[in-house]
Design an enzyme around this catalytic site. Structure first.
Site, PDB file in Angstrom:
ATOM      1  N   GLU A  68       0.781  -1.234   0.000  1.00  0.00           N
ATOM      2  CA  GLU A  68       0.000   0.000   0.000  1.00  0.00           C
ATOM      3  C   GLU A  68       0.813   1.285   0.000  1.00  0.00           C
ATOM      4  O   GLU A  68       0.374   2.278   0.576  1.00  0.00           O
ATOM      5  CB  GLU A  68      -0.925  -0.017   1.213  1.00  0.00           C
ATOM      6  N   GLU A 109      -5.916  -2.686  -0.650  1.00  0.00           N
ATOM      7  CA  GLU A 109      -4.784  -1.747  -0.676  1.00  0.00           C
ATOM      8  C   GLU A 109      -5.263  -0.293  -0.668  1.00  0.00           C
ATOM      9  O   GLU A 109      -4.628   0.566  -0.059  1.00  0.00           O
ATOM     10  CB  GLU A 109      -3.892  -2.005  -1.900  1.00  0.00           C
TER      11      GLU A 109
HETATM   12 ZN   LIG Z   1      -2.672  -5.002   3.790  1.00  0.00          ZN
END
Ligand SMILES: [Zn+2]
Length: 544
Positions: A234, A267
């Site tokens: 992320e 994400e």
């Molecule tokens: Zn994660």
């Protein structure tokens, strides 16, 4: 504690090598400053102070209490690693990409590589003409000799593990929406970019609405990384995905589309929960991941209800958590992380499956809207900063006027979970709880947020004792417990005569006698598995 305001990072690539310098603006420093630094060669420190490399730290002595330090260094892009700054190969070439969570930003440049040391980052990256560079923020490009110089806008304060750098001959496709979404992939993958791009736009819209906070950065990249089995990471404003998970089209098998939508949603949820507000230390990584897992399913439920995402959740997350958490090898979700490198061993799939299930149970108990308001309060209070699990429970408590902390604490600090044994007579329901374990374990009770439907009316109660009797006005003619299987516990019905009809999610969690026997036989616990007073027999019974 030293405070780092900003890193100004200049990197000049002559692949696979690079030389760089970093200007670190800091304050509140002792005479000694230790920077994390791994595999780099240090060329100079300005102003000139004495320094030494010690246990992967660059230790500076005699530094001023505040000011700016400049450090010159060089490094190399790894060829055989999937962390730090590394090369990802595909059939026609390679790209350079980064993976810094949890402790690999120190392989790119000297820094305080700790999630609580948030700082602003300003990157300038120089590469050979044919190459594009992607980072967290938008950039401008200038030609300088036979090189291109990419100057990125300064980031808001963020943790080092969320920094991103990608270099390659990328194809980029834009959504044309706001916030700007760009999908970057290597050449030859273009045909499967529309579906994830469209999904990304819907997911961003969903979370802006759910969190009640606009997406915090000017743009978001989805970078499809070739040749890796890794899922997603992320990085703020520049999420990386293993391309096998991200790329899909309308004609892809439904499992592939589910993976694509889920991983995007997971994400993107982190862009707020994890990136905008970041855990103070890795102790709370389970919360970060469990929350994003739950949100991944939530967004999918909004976008693709026909896939029945929460049946998938029950089948794949919760069932797995319930099984693992009944074995002798189980452990509490909560664990003490002393060193960052320990986290991969400490938090395993059980932490995340059970963690996401416990969050879902709390949400069902508090109500979806109250839960969402708590999340919003938490994000607003700690935006661009760090927080701990207790702050999250605190925000939920504040909006619901209930003590969510002690309820959550019980489920994350104790291993295992209960089974509820139900007996119904006239207008009374007797509920006895004991630990569900396939190994010998001490008897224990939990505070159980129990949802139920009795005579077609729904109700929720918090069980506190080993045995409780609930009384209803009318004789119980039909009932079921643990609605939508939001509770992380099992229910044993001694008789199914009055059981209300189960919905698809509830059916997904059902263990019939056949599957229970198979499941127990597989784990060779058949001989010792026995509850007080309830010996396993071939008599028909159901376990949920
Ligand atoms: Zn994660």
């Amino acid at each position: 504690m030293v405070n780092v305001e900003s890193y100004q990072l200049f990197l000049d690539f002559e692949l696979p090598n690079y030389t760089g310098s970093v200007k670190i603006e800091y304050s509140d420093c002792d005479e000694k400053l230790a920077l994390d630094c791994e595999g780099l060669e240090i060329h100079f420190v300005k102003p000139s102070v004495s320094w030494i490399m010690e246990n992967q730290k660059l230790v500076l002595h005699g530094v001023e209490s505040k000011g700016t330090l400049e450090i010159g260094f060089s490094g190399k892009v790894a060829k055989d690693a999937l962390v730090g700054i590394y090369t990802a190969f595909y059939e026609n070439g390679s790209i350079v990409t980064t993976q810094f969570e949890p402790i690999y930003a120190r392989r790119l440049f000297p820094c305080i590589d700790h999630p609580a040391y948030k700082a602003k980052f300003k990157l300038v990256v120089s590469v050979n003409e044919a190459l594009k560079v992607i980072s967290n923020m938008p950039c401008s490009v200038e030609k300088s000799g036979n090189k291109l110089v990419y100057t990125f806008e300064e980031t808001p304060p963020m943790s080092t593990y969320l920094l991103y750098l990608g270099i390659g001959d990328f194809t980029e496709l834009e959504s044309g929406t706001k916030p700007k979404l760009i999908l970057a992939c290597v050449k030859g993958r273009e045909s499967k970019t529309n579906y994830p791009l469209k999904t990304g736009v819907s997911v961003l819209e969903f979370f802006e609405c759910y969190f009640g906070i606009p997406y915090p950065l000017p743009k978001l990249h989805f970078v499809a990384v070739p040749g890796t089995a890794a899922g997603g990471m992320e990085n703020w404003g520049a999420i990386t995905f293993g391309e096998v998970y991200l790329l899909a089209d309308e004609n892809s098998p439904v499992e592939q589309k589910i993976n694509c939508v889920y991983i995007i949603a997971h994400e993107v949820a982190h862009q707020w929960f994890g990136d905008l507000v970041t855990m103070k230390w890795w102790d709370d990584l389970w919360l970060n991941e469990s929350f994003a897992t739950l949100m991944g399913f939530k967004a999918m439920q909004a976008l693709k209800p026909e896939w029945e995402p929460f049946s998938v959740f029950v089948q794949e997350e919760m069932k797995f958590g319930l099984l693992e958490d009944s074995l002798s090898t189980t452990h509490p979700i909560q664990a003490k992380v002393n060193e960052a490198h320990e986290i991969e061993g400490i938090f395993d799939a059980i932490s995340y499956s059970k963690g996401a299930s416990v969050l879902r149970m709390l949400e069902a108990y508090l109500g979806e809207d109250a839960f969402r308001r708590g999340v919003n309060l938490y994000l607003r209070t700690h935006a661009y900063s760090n927080a701990e699990g207790k702050h999250f429970w605190g925000a939920l408590s504040q909006v619901t006027s209930s003590d969510v902390g002690s309820l959550a604490e019980e489920w994350i600090s104790k291993a295992g979970y209960p089974v509820l044994l139900i007996e119904v007579q006239a207008n009374k329901m007797k509920i006895r709880q004991e630990r569900f374990s396939l190994a010998t374990s001490p008897s224990e009770t939990w505070k159980v947020p129990l949802t139920m439907e009795v005579n077609s009316k729904t109700k929720s109660v918090l069980l506190r004792k080993e045995e409780e009797v609930l009384e209803f006005e009318d004789e119980i003619s039909s009932f079921k417990l643990n609605l939508n299987r939001t509770g992380f516990y099992r229910v044993y019905y001694s008789s199914l005569d009055k059981l209300s009809e189960l919905n698809a999610i509830e059916k997904a969690a059902l263990l019939t006698i056949t599957s229970t026997l198979r499941f127990l036989a597989e784990f060779r616990f058949l001989s010792i598995w026995m509850w007080q007073g309830v010996t396993l027999t071939k008599k028909s019974f159901y376990l949920f």
